[in-house]
Design a protein around this motif. Structure first.
Motif, PDB file in Angstrom:
ATOM      1  N   TYR A   1       3.632   4.768  -0.632  1.00 38.32           N
ATOM      2  CA  TYR A   1       3.470   3.554   0.169  1.00 38.32           C
ATOM      3  C   TYR A   1       2.348   3.719   1.198  1.00 38.32           C
ATOM      4  O   TYR A   1       1.503   2.832   1.360  1.00 38.32           O
TER       5      TYR A   1
ATOM      6  N   PHE B   1       4.807  -7.484  -4.062  1.00 42.19           N
ATOM      7  CA  PHE B   1       4.731  -6.223  -3.331  1.00 42.19           C
ATOM      8  C   PHE B   1       5.794  -6.158  -2.238  1.00 42.19           C
ATOM      9  O   PHE B   1       6.504  -5.155  -2.108  1.00 42.19           O
ATOM     10  N   TYR B   2       5.931  -7.228  -1.451  1.00 44.30           N
ATOM     11  CA  TYR B   2       6.896  -7.214  -0.356  1.00 44.30           C
ATOM     12  C   TYR B   2       8.332  -7.194  -0.862  1.00 44.30           C
ATOM     13  O   TYR B   2       9.235  -6.733  -0.154  1.00 44.30           O
TER      14      TYR B   2
ATOM     15  N   ARG C   1       6.416   2.568   7.861  1.00 42.33           N
ATOM     16  CA  ARG C   1       7.189   3.803   7.684  1.00 42.33           C
ATOM     17  C   ARG C   1       7.158   4.677   8.936  1.00 42.33           C
ATOM     18  O   ARG C   1       7.134   5.912   8.858  1.00 42.33           O
TER      19      ARG C   1
ATOM     20  N   TRP D   1       9.950  -0.421   7.856  1.00 46.84           N
ATOM     21  CA  TRP D   1       9.503  -0.727   6.507  1.00 46.84           C
ATOM     22  C   TRP D   1       8.046  -1.142   6.439  1.00 46.84           C
ATOM     23  O   TRP D   1       7.396  -0.989   5.406  1.00 46.84           O
TER      24      TRP D   1
ATOM     25  N   MET E   1      -1.077   1.498   1.441  1.00 44.43           N
ATOM     26  CA  MET E   1      -1.397   0.715   2.639  1.00 44.43           C
ATOM     27  C   MET E   1      -2.743   1.121   3.215  1.00 44.43           C
ATOM     28  O   MET E   1      -3.539   0.277   3.625  1.00 44.43           O
TER      29      MET E   1
ATOM     30  N   ILE F   1       9.522   1.774  -2.574  1.00 45.09           N
ATOM     31  CA  ILE F   1       8.378   2.634  -2.860  1.00 45.09           C
ATOM     32  C   ILE F   1       8.489   3.916  -2.023  1.00 45.09           C
ATOM     33  O   ILE F   1       8.660   3.839  -0.807  1.00 45.09           O
TER      34      ILE F   1
ATOM     35  N   THR G   1       7.796   6.889   0.414  1.00 45.34           N
ATOM     36  CA  THR G   1       6.932   6.831   1.594  1.00 45.34           C
ATOM     37  C   THR G   1       5.513   7.361   1.357  1.00 45.34           C
ATOM     38  O   THR G   1       4.547   6.701   1.747  1.00 45.34           O
TER      39      THR G   1
ATOM     40  N   ARG H   1       8.631  -3.282  -1.753  1.00 50.33           N
ATOM     41  CA  ARG H   1       8.059  -2.227  -0.908  1.00 50.33           C
ATOM     42  C   ARG H   1       9.099  -1.258  -0.357  1.00 50.33           C
ATOM     43  O   ARG H   1       8.817  -0.079  -0.158  1.00 50.33           O
ATOM     44  N   ASN H   2      10.319  -1.743  -0.100  1.00 48.85           N
ATOM     45  CA  ASN H   2      11.345  -0.861   0.452  1.00 48.85           C
ATOM     46  C   ASN H   2      11.783   0.218  -0.530  1.00 48.85           C
ATOM     47  O   ASN H   2      12.450   1.181  -0.149  1.00 48.85           O
TER      48      ASN H   2
ATOM     49  N   ARG I   1       1.155 -10.453  -3.539  1.00 45.58           N
ATOM     50  CA  ARG I   1       1.665 -10.136  -2.207  1.00 45.58           C
ATOM     51  C   ARG I   1       3.185 -10.299  -2.161  1.00 45.58           C
ATOM     52  O   ARG I   1       3.901  -9.446  -1.624  1.00 45.58           O
TER      53      ARG I   1
END
Length: 288
Positions: free
Chosen positions: A22, A10-11, A145, A142, A26, A17, A19, A14-15, A7
């Motif tokens: 992502y 990933f965080y 999205r 973020w 999710m 990845i 869209t 994530r910015n 986790r």
């Protein structure tokens, strides 16, 4: 331990990845299902398409809980706005001593930062300031999205506390498609035992379960539901899809907010047919 490491990792990335990837990750994490963005059929898939291709243009003024007030005032009138007490650029500007005994503090650019102050509450001001200091640094874009939030300038707004004596007022969220209201989402117990029912315009329960269980009791049809529907129609005109939220307190309707990607787009419905039924209502005109 491994889950926490994954986790955190990933965080941290994530910015970066793309869209589409992502959104697929999710949705798979939340529903266990694949997301088809290129040939969308379901409600979630069409919302993902609208996120990726931004076909509704700049929507930032409508999701900004402060700036949208001018739009609402011009479309349906100031009387439907929750009375505004103040707007502050940061937590240090909040004039604690001059605030009334009851109020609501929240950010204009996010969801979930709400702080409710009742007369009897002993509000911890320092903890509240830390809460908003952190909230002001977040960008809701973020997380899901939802591109309308990306350019919203954060601030804190203070509004009158709405209270109908029940302890928690109900939310009436009207799903509109091409300017036409179709269904009403009613949320109860948002801060305690959150439950959700979805009704048609005649207030017939559709028996749909989302990420929250259905409310098993009777929810009375709001006295001014027809007026809410008319207001939602006016506010949603010109948009492919938007959810318009209202409160109904002591015989009066109040505007809540406008949301172009309900539930951040990461939503599934049971029975499964509703994923397609609601998806059919979103017309991707540029694809036709």
């Amino acid at each position: 331990m491994l889950r926490d490491i994954l986790r955190t990792t990933f965080y941290s990335i994530r910015n970066y990845i793309p869209t589409p990837i992502y959104l697929k990750l999710m949705y798979w994490r939340i529903s266990g299902k694949a997301l088809n963005i290129k040939n969308p059929k379901t409600y979630a898939e069409k919302l993902a398409y609208l996120k990726v291709y931004k076909t509704q243009g700049d929507l930032s003024r409508y999701v900004d809980k402060y700036r949208v007030r001018d739009y609402v005032k011009g479309k349906i009138g100031e009387k439907y706005l929750i009375p505004l007490i103040g707007v502050y650029e940061n937590e240090e500007e909040i004039p604690w001593e001059s605030l009334p005994s009851e109020y609501v503090l929240k950010c204009n650019h996010d969801t979930g930062s709400v702080v409710i102050k009742h007369t009897q509450d002993n509000l911890d001001r320092e903890a509240t300031k830390l809460h908003f200091k952190k909230a002001l640094k977040t960008n809701l874009y973020w997380a899901g999205r939802e591109y309308p939030y990306k350019s919203v300038v954060p601030s804190i707004i203070c509004e009158k506390l709405l209270d109908d004596g029940s302890g928690e007022i109900k939310d009436y969220k009207i799903l509109c498609f091409d300017g036409e209201p179709k269904y009403i989402v009613c949320d109860v117990g948002r801060f305690s035992n959150h439950r959700r029912n979805i009704y048609d315009l005649e207030w017939r329960n559709q028996g749909i379960t989302t990420d929250h269980q259905q409310y098993d009791g009777y929810i009375e049809k709001p006295e001014k539901l027809d007026e809410m529907i008319v207001l939602a129609k006016k506010l949603s005109k010109g948009f492919i899809h938007v959810r318009v939220d209202f409160y109904f307190v002591n015989g009066k309707i109040y505007f809540g907010e406008m949301t172009f990607f309900p539930w951040a787009g990461n939503i599934w419905f049971t029975p499964d047919e509703w994923n397609y039924k609601l998806g059919e209502l979103i017309s991707l005109k540029e694809k036709e």
